[in-house]
Design an enzyme around this catalytic site. Structure first.
Site, mmCIF file in Angstrom:
data_model
loop_
_atom_site.group_PDB
_atom_site.id
_atom_site.type_symbol
_atom_site.label_atom_id
_atom_site.label_comp_id
_atom_site.label_asym_id
_atom_site.label_seq_id
_atom_site.Cartn_x
_atom_site.Cartn_y
_atom_site.Cartn_z
ATOM 1 N N SER A 1 0.621 -1.266 -0.157
ATOM 2 C CA SER A 1 0.023 0.058 0.187
ATOM 3 C C SER A 1 0.909 1.103 -0.034
ATOM 4 O O SER A 1 0.423 2.204 -0.367
ATOM 5 C CB SER A 1 -0.940 0.031 1.153
ATOM 6 N N LYS B 1 0.302 5.056 6.667
ATOM 7 C CA LYS B 1 -0.033 5.578 5.478
ATOM 8 C C LYS B 1 0.289 7.078 5.647
ATOM 9 O O LYS B 1 1.319 7.506 6.885
ATOM 10 C CB LYS B 1 -1.602 5.809 5.610
#
Length: 289
Positions: free
Chosen positions: A74, A146
């Site tokens: 990711s 993230k």
């Protein structure tokens, strides 16, 4: 010199030689015994050293720096699968969370884990899972990594006429960290980040289950600030990829920096606005007296 003198001289020297032999033998025994004692003391002290090392690791992991394992794609190409990063857990006691920071946060009671792990079958396996997680060898099932795109008060929107994410109307040039084959986002959205929350996105947008995937959840896809564990600041493994993780220049645009300054000044301004009438009222009371 007569034969009797020579015999008496030899006799007088013999005890000295015998004594030297005895002393040397005793010294060897003592040295050997010392080595045995050292070996014995080492094995006795080894469990204590292990316990101390684990306690120190726990303290460091809890309060200072923790290693994390990257289990998914990711955050490519900034972070690759199987990378290990160090997370600074003290930095946000000194400064606020900033746009562009790569953060690790807990998804407990909010997001589902990106990587499903089997529960340990016994306490021993659970202990080794904990140790592996502490040293960044095993991924944490409920931990995410993230990039922060929006901080409290920001309006994050996809997208402008050039297909760029905008924050408070300021477009982001994400080419420095976005996966080469990805668009900033495919589906349009516009989110006002609530107080005490963050809007986060992965650098590999086409595979990342980030804030966009949780728009229907409480908080509109944002995450609580108090769930942030710390800032990932360096890749430590593999050695061939060891490097500092910087904040991209696009987040240092004057328009965005000005928005940060205004946001930080807002609470002070509100407090000042409330304090001025109170100060004037107190002065009037004093003048009447």
């Amino acid at each position: 010199m007569t034969s009797e003198d020579r015999e008496s001289g030899a006799a007088s020297r013999r005890p000295v030689e015998d004594e030297v032999d005895v002393v040397a033998e005793e010294t060897q025994k003592t040295a050997k015994g010392g080595r045995d004692k050292k070996k014995g003391s080492f094995w006795k002290e080894l469990p204590v050293l292990i316990v101390v090392a684990l306690v120190l690791a726990f303290v460091i992991k809890t309060f200072v720096i923790q290693a994390f394992y990257i289990p998914s794609e990711s955050m490519e190409n900034t972070l690759l699968t199987n990378d290990r990063v160090l997370v600074n857990k003290l930095v946000y006691h000194v400064r606020g969370i900033e746009r562009g920071d790569v953060v690790v946060f807990s998804g407990v009671d909010s997001w589902d884990g990106e990587v499903k792990l089997q529960e340990p079958s016994n306490p021993v396996a659970a202990f080794f899972r904990w140790v592996g997680t502490a040293f960044g060898v095993v991924p944490g099932e409920k931990d995410y990594i993230k990039r922060v795109i929006g901080v409290p008060g920001d309006t994050v929107r996809c997208c402008d006429a050039q297909g760029r994410i905008t924050v408070n109307g300021v477009p982001l040039d994400e080419r420095a960290y976005l996966h080469p084959n990805d668009e900033p986002a495919r589906d349009p959205f516009e989110v006002k980040v609530p107080p005490g929350r963050l809007w986060v996105m992965g650098d590999h947008r086409s595979v990342s289950l980030d804030s966009r995937s949780h728009l229907g959840d409480p908080g509109g896809g944002t995450i609580p600030v108090d769930k942030v564990i710390g800032r990932a600041f360096v890749i430590v493994w593999p050695f061939s990829r060891a490097e500092i993780i910087p904040i991209p220049d696009t987040f240092n645009q004057p328009a965005l920096r000005a928005a940060v300054a205004v946001g930080e000044a807002a609470p002070f301004a509100a407090g000042l606005a409330g304090a001025v009438p109170l100060l004037l009222w107190r002065r009037r009371q004093r003048s009447r007296r």
